[in-house]
Scaffold this motif. Structure first.
Motif, short mmCIF file in Angstrom:
data_model
loop_
_atom_site.label_atom_id
_atom_site.label_comp_id
_atom_site.label_asym_id
_atom_site.label_seq_id
_atom_site.Cartn_x
_atom_site.Cartn_y
_atom_site.Cartn_z
N GLN A 11 0.82 -1.20 0.00
CA GLN A 11 0.00 0.00 0.00
C GLN A 11 0.86 1.25 0.00
OE1 GLN A 11 -2.68 -0.37 3.30
NE2 GLN A 11 -3.85 -2.02 2.36
N ALA A 12 1.95 1.23 0.77
CA ALA A 12 2.85 2.38 0.81
C ALA A 12 3.49 2.62 -0.54
CB ALA A 12 3.93 2.15 1.87
N ALA A 13 3.88 1.53 -1.21
CA ALA A 13 4.52 1.67 -2.52
C ALA A 13 3.55 2.18 -3.56
CB ALA A 13 5.12 0.33 -2.96
N THR A 14 2.33 1.61 -3.58
CA THR A 14 1.37 1.99 -4.62
C THR A 14 0.85 3.40 -4.40
OG1 THR A 14 -0.37 0.89 -3.37
CG2 THR A 14 0.67 -0.35 -5.13
N ALA A 15 0.81 3.84 -3.13
CA ALA A 15 0.36 5.19 -2.86
C ALA A 15 1.28 6.20 -3.53
CB ALA A 15 0.32 5.43 -1.36
N GLN A 16 2.55 5.86 -3.72
CA GLN A 16 3.52 6.75 -4.33
C GLN A 16 3.59 6.58 -5.85
OE1 GLN A 16 7.22 5.91 -2.39
NE2 GLN A 16 6.54 6.66 -0.40
N THR A 17 3.33 5.38 -6.34
CA THR A 17 3.59 5.11 -7.75
C THR A 17 2.34 5.03 -8.61
OG1 THR A 17 3.57 2.71 -7.37
CG2 THR A 17 5.68 3.85 -7.13
N ALA A 18 1.17 4.76 -8.05
CA ALA A 18 -0.03 4.60 -8.87
C ALA A 18 -0.41 5.92 -9.53
CB ALA A 18 -1.18 4.08 -8.01
N PRO A 19 -0.47 5.97 -10.84
CA PRO A 19 -0.85 7.21 -11.54
C PRO A 19 -2.35 7.39 -11.51
CG PRO A 19 -0.48 5.48 -13.13
CD PRO A 19 -0.15 4.89 -11.78
N PRO A 20 -2.83 8.58 -11.83
CA PRO A 20 -4.28 8.77 -11.94
C PRO A 20 -4.83 7.99 -13.12
CG PRO A 20 -3.12 10.71 -12.73
CD PRO A 20 -2.07 9.81 -12.12
N ILE A 21 -6.11 7.74 -13.09
CA ILE A 21 -6.79 7.05 -14.18
C ILE A 21 -7.29 8.07 -15.17
CG2 ILE A 21 -8.76 5.57 -14.77
CD1 ILE A 21 -8.55 4.51 -11.82
N ASP A 22 -7.00 7.87 -16.44
CA ASP A 22 -7.47 8.77 -17.48
C ASP A 22 -8.87 8.34 -17.90
OD1 ASP A 22 -7.89 10.41 -19.65
OD2 ASP A 22 -5.91 10.12 -20.53
N ALA A 23 -9.86 8.75 -17.10
CA ALA A 23 -11.24 8.34 -17.35
C ALA A 23 -11.75 8.85 -18.68
CB ALA A 23 -12.14 8.85 -16.21
N GLN A 24 -11.32 10.03 -19.09
CA GLN A 24 -11.76 10.59 -20.37
C GLN A 24 -11.31 9.70 -21.52
OE1 GLN A 24 -10.48 14.62 -21.03
NE2 GLN A 24 -11.68 14.85 -22.90
N ALA A 25 -10.09 9.16 -21.43
CA ALA A 25 -9.59 8.28 -22.48
C ALA A 25 -10.38 6.97 -22.52
CB ALA A 25 -8.11 8.00 -22.26
N VAL A 26 -10.76 6.44 -21.35
CA VAL A 26 -11.55 5.21 -21.32
C VAL A 26 -12.93 5.46 -21.92
CG1 VAL A 26 -12.48 3.35 -19.91
CG2 VAL A 26 -10.31 4.41 -19.28
N ASP A 27 -13.55 6.58 -21.57
CA ASP A 27 -14.85 6.92 -22.14
C ASP A 27 -14.78 6.98 -23.67
OD1 ASP A 27 -16.28 7.06 -19.78
OD2 ASP A 27 -15.88 9.19 -19.48
N ALA A 28 -13.74 7.62 -24.17
CA ALA A 28 -13.58 7.74 -25.62
C ALA A 28 -13.38 6.38 -26.26
CB ALA A 28 -12.41 8.67 -25.93
N LEU A 29 -12.63 5.50 -25.59
CA LEU A 29 -12.38 4.16 -26.10
C LEU A 29 -13.66 3.35 -26.17
CD1 LEU A 29 -10.36 1.92 -26.93
CD2 LEU A 29 -10.08 1.42 -24.48
N VAL A 30 -14.48 3.45 -25.13
CA VAL A 30 -15.75 2.72 -25.10
C VAL A 30 -16.65 3.18 -26.24
CG1 VAL A 30 -17.89 2.43 -23.79
CG2 VAL A 30 -15.68 2.18 -22.64
N GLU A 31 -16.73 4.49 -26.45
CA GLU A 31 -17.58 5.02 -27.52
C GLU A 31 -17.05 4.61 -28.89
OE1 GLU A 31 -20.43 6.43 -27.00
OE2 GLU A 31 -20.19 6.38 -24.83
N LYS A 32 -15.75 4.73 -29.09
CA LYS A 32 -15.15 4.42 -30.38
C LYS A 32 -15.34 2.96 -30.77
CE LYS A 32 -10.65 4.36 -32.73
NZ LYS A 32 -9.19 4.64 -32.58
N SER A 33 -15.23 2.06 -29.79
CA SER A 33 -15.28 0.63 -30.07
C SER A 33 -16.69 0.04 -29.97
CB SER A 33 -14.37 -0.12 -29.11
OG SER A 33 -14.80 0.07 -27.77
N ALA A 34 -17.68 0.87 -29.60
CA ALA A 34 -19.05 0.39 -29.38
C ALA A 34 -19.07 -0.75 -28.37
CB ALA A 34 -19.69 -0.03 -30.70
N PHE A 35 -18.27 -0.60 -27.32
CA PHE A 35 -18.17 -1.63 -26.29
C PHE A 35 -19.48 -1.74 -25.51
CE2 PHE A 35 -17.24 -2.81 -21.86
CZ PHE A 35 -16.58 -4.02 -22.07
#
Length: 358
Positions: A11-35
């Motif tokens: 938990q200590a390691a991931t708290a420092q290294t985990a990047p934010p999630i690019d939710a906008q990119a996932v939304d665009a991917l879902v729309e583009k692929s008709a997922f």
């Protein structure tokens, strides 16, 4: 104490290294692929993100469509149960399966090892190769199958495809036999072990195995309803069903040491380059992702039953799980290692999100 300490360190390691999630990119991917389906991104330190694509047709007995067939992610769960038996000293990975299942009538019983079954290197027959039934679907998985599904004396004990120990060849019989192994060494059916060792301790509201399934998404194949499927026939190879959040809990519990100690997890997740990075019940490899400074370590398990497909990705170095269920088959998930496609782009958005100011 050691497991708790390992979880705190992670938990200590991931708290420092985990990047934010690019939710906008996932939304665009879902729309583009008709997922059409569910996507869940979960963090070891809590929180995460979800995205539900269009789900136009109702689920059977589950109107919000929250419960999914885990398909061959079941193999990943069964592999964990087998490794728990290895840790307990009741199973050895390199002993022949006949040592635990003397009633297994396969010609390979005395030579195929537990490890080879976990790696799909058994040489056993594959139910996918059974005669074609309704809708072009293998008859083994359909109602009214005339043969025997007993893992020790039925189809899986039939004519072998080759000697064990060669290149990996995907095979549901491998895990149907491993399910019988678990029952033989513990005295408890594999599905009950899932309840006792995983669902109950992790406080998963719903995680079960067929038969009796009524509450999962109905899949579509090439725009048509899937053929009749006897879901119980998948057993320990692909017979679990539950929610996307339940799968996220399983993934996080693997990462934090709740289900397996660190040394056993290292064995489970040791991908062999000579076998296409096949590990035990899953694939383990590093791949470059768009936006990440260096290749990312990925644990992958995939599956499909009827018109439902699933991808389960664990990113242990940043403490993040990425899960996608689709109710349309075939859906082009692509291959992460090829550097493009749905799975690659989804993982890039989940693992390499831009920070403020970049």
């Amino acid at each position: 104490m050691k497991i708790a300490l390992a979880a705190l360190l992670l938990q200590a390691a991931t708290a420092q290294t985990a990047p934010p999630i690019d939710a906008q990119a996932v939304d665009a991917l879902v729309e583009k692929s008709a997922f059409s389906g569910d996507i869940r991104i979960a963090d070891a330190q809590g929180g995460g993100w979800s995205r539900v694509g269009p789900l136009p047709q109702p689920a059977r007995g589950d109107e919000d469509g929250a419960t999914w067939r885990w398909a061959s992610v079941t193999k990943q769960v069964v592999a964990v149960l087998v490794m728990q038996e290895v840790v307990a000293g009741r199973v050895e990975l390199d002993r022949p399966i006949a040592a635990y299942l003397p009633g297994f009538r396969s010609a390979n019983a005395a030579t195929v090892t537990v490890r080879q079954l976990l790696q799909h290197r058994s040489g056993l027959p594959n139910p996918d190769d059974s005669p074609v039934g309704t809708g072009g679907f293998p008859s083994y998985y359909q109602p009214g199958y005339a043969g025997s599904r007993d893992p020790l004396t039925g189809y899986c004990a039939g004519p072998v495809k080759g000697a064990p120990g060669g290149d990996w060849s995907y095979n549901n019989c491998d895990y149907l036999v491993l399910g019988a192994l678990l029952e033989a060494v513990t005295g408890t059916p594999w599905a009950a072990l899932v309840e006792q060792r995983i669902a109950r301790p992790l406080k998963i509201d719903f995680l079960a195995a067929y038969p009796g399934e009524r509450f999962t998404r109905i899949g579509m194949i090439e725009g048509k309803p899937e053929p009749a499927i006897d879901l119980a026939s998948y057993g320990a190879a692909a017979g679990l069903y539950g929610s996307v959040d339940a799968l996220a809990k399983f993934d996080l519990a693997l990462m934090d040491g709740t289900l397996l100690p660190k040394d056993a997890l290292a064995v489970l997740w040791k991908g062999d380059p000579a076998l296409g990075y096949m590990a035990l019940g899953q694939w383990a490899f590093e791949a470059p992702l768009k936006g990440c400074d260096k290749p990312v370590r990925i644990i992958e398990r995939r599956g499909g039953v009827g018109g439902v497909e699933v991808r389960n990705f664990i990113l242990p170095e940043i403490g993040r799980a990425v899960i996608a269920f689709s109710d349309r088959a075939p859906f082009d998930f692509g291959e992460v290692w090829q550097g493009s496609g749905f799975s690659h782009d989804l993982l890039s958005a989940a693992a390499c999100g831009k920070r403020v100011g970049e």
